[in-house]
Design an enzyme around this catalytic site. Structure first.
Site, PDB file in Angstrom:
ATOM      1  N   THR A 290       1.427 -20.416 -47.967  1.00 29.88           N
ATOM      2  CA  THR A 290       0.311 -19.599 -48.444  1.00 29.88           C
ATOM      3  C   THR A 290       0.811 -18.179 -48.678  1.00 29.88           C
ATOM      4  OG1 THR A 290      -1.351 -20.909 -47.292  1.00 29.88           O
ATOM      5  CG2 THR A 290      -1.986 -18.686 -47.950  1.00 29.88           C
ATOM      6  N   PHE A 292      -0.244 -14.263 -49.135  1.00 27.61           N
ATOM      7  CA  PHE A 292      -1.297 -13.308 -48.808  1.00 27.61           C
ATOM      8  C   PHE A 292      -0.989 -11.964 -49.461  1.00 27.61           C
ATOM      9  CE2 PHE A 292      -1.091 -16.408 -45.450  1.00 27.61           C
ATOM     10  CZ  PHE A 292      -2.398 -16.635 -45.066  1.00 27.61           C
TER      11      PHE A 292
END
Length: 407
Positions: A290, A292
């Protein structure tokens, strides 16, 4: 022979009160010399590119305000014959006798790395303690104070209202794709991207102490986390129940204490809420990453000492091949595009193409989000954005920041 003017794009900070106009405003007024009054830069607050032009050599000798020679009046009180008062010089020398005690000016590196450990930084994130976003905040600022927020919108507002210093929010996942809600919020709010964090997501199956995973009949988690663990959950034959985030799922399981209910969350969530880790790495794809974004009220000073990434958003003029032309401005300067995302405009979703006897043809009018691997301190990036403006109706720099090359 007259000297041909060459556009030079210099990026500054500037704030705009409303959306819809280009964040790049070309200065139509001729400037006598290529000089920038850096004393005025503190007044700016968001990215702006000003089109500066090199003037004729003869006109380049024109003095600007900062070039005026000092006069006795500029230096303070003086004698009637124009000489400076010796007492004043003596006082000045006495005041500055220890030059080593004066504060040294900060460099661009100091401004970027002054609080890398986050010892005095408050960072907002969406979710509860134990969420992956909190882990991303702690990776960026190991000693920061994390502040949980219930919604993504609350994360943005917390920074805007000076309740926190920075915010961390997920923008895309290697399995689940882009988080479109956050792309929309980036355009709606006036925060700046000042960094990025990439994290490997390790989903764990959690349960109350003493339970075995075969006893579970239902599992709670965020819908995306449940989708990423589909194979493991299907083998268990459990019912999947959606929750707002992974950490909240872990909190619910801990508070209810039902043996038949488990959660998919991080190992840190298990530690915080006192749950047992029944299985680790339950995601279908082990390479689950992921990305960010780190947001702040003010942009950072871009540098060239390390790889940088720049994020922009723009809309295009009508015409054949206009998207190809827009992307070509980066290829011509050997700038790599690492991300392209398109989103329909919310306030003006449809664009009229032409008029005919059968009516007007309409199709979606898109916003294009692009990440390119270059710093705004590099001339090639400045020229690329100057060239891109020829094909856009609106353009805005969301941020220029160091790339995260670690996992």
């Amino acid at each position: 022979m007259a000297l041909k003017t060459i556009p030079i794009w210099v990026c500054f900070n500037h704030s705009f009160s409303h959306l819809g106009n280009s964040d790049f405003v070309q200065n139509k007024k001729k400037i006598p010399a290529f000089r920038v009054n850096f004393n005025n830069l503190a007044k700016l607050s968001k990215w702006e590119c000003l089109g500066l032009k090199l003037a004729d050599p003869e006109r380049a000798q024109t003095h600007v305000e900062d070039d005026k020679p000092l006069t006795p009046s500029d230096l303070g009180s003086s004698s009637t014959d124009g000489r400076i008062d010796e007492n004043q010089i003596t006082e000045s020398k006495r005041f500055h006798k220890d030059l080593n005690s004066l504060p040294k000016p900060l460099s661009a590196t100091d401004l970027v790395s002054s609080s890398n450990d986050g010892s005095k930084v408050r960072v907002a994130y969406q979710g509860l303690p134990g969420a992956y976003s909190e882990a991303a905040a702690l990776k960026a600022y190991p000693k920061c104070e994390t502040v949980p927020c219930d919604q993504f919108e609350s994360v943005f507002k917390a920074v805007e209202l000076w309740l926190v210093d920075k915010a961390v929010l997920p923008i895309e996942n290697s399995v689940g794709g882009s988080i479109h809600r956050n792309y929309d919020l980036l355009l709606r709010h006036r925060l700046h991207i000042v960094g990025e964090v990439q994290m490997i997501v390790n989903h764990c199956l959690l349960g109350v102490p003493g339970v075995r995973k075969e006893e579970l009949k239902r599992v709670l988690s965020h819908p995306q986390a449940l989708d990423q663990c589909e194979i493991a959950l299907n083998k268990l034959g459990v019912v999947r129940v959606s929750a707002e985030d992974t950490a909240l799922a872990a909190q619910i399981v801990a508070s209810e204490g039902i043996r038949e209910t488990g959660a998919v969350a991080s190992s840190r969530a298990a530690e915080i809420y006192g749950l047992d880790i029944l299985a680790q790495n339950v995601q279908d794809d082990l390479d689950n990453v992921t990305r960010f974004l780190i947001l702040a009220r003010e942009p950072i000073i871009p540098g060239t000492d390390k790889p940088h990434k720049t994020s922009i958003v723009f809309t295009l003029e009508e015409g054949p091949g206009v998207l190809f032309k827009a992307l070509a401005v980066f290829a011509l300067r050997e700038i790599n595009l690492s991300k392209i995302e398109s989103r329909p405009q919310r306030k003006r979703p449809l664009r009229i193409v032409d008029d005919s006897n059968k009516g007007s043809a309409k199709y979606f009018d898109y916003l294009f989000y692009i990440d390119f691997e270059a710093s705004m301190a590099e001339p090639r990036a400045q020229y690329a954005l100057g060239h891109l403006q020829e094909f856009t109706r609106f353009i805005r720099v969301l941020g220029c920041y160091p790339m995260d090359t670690t996992l």
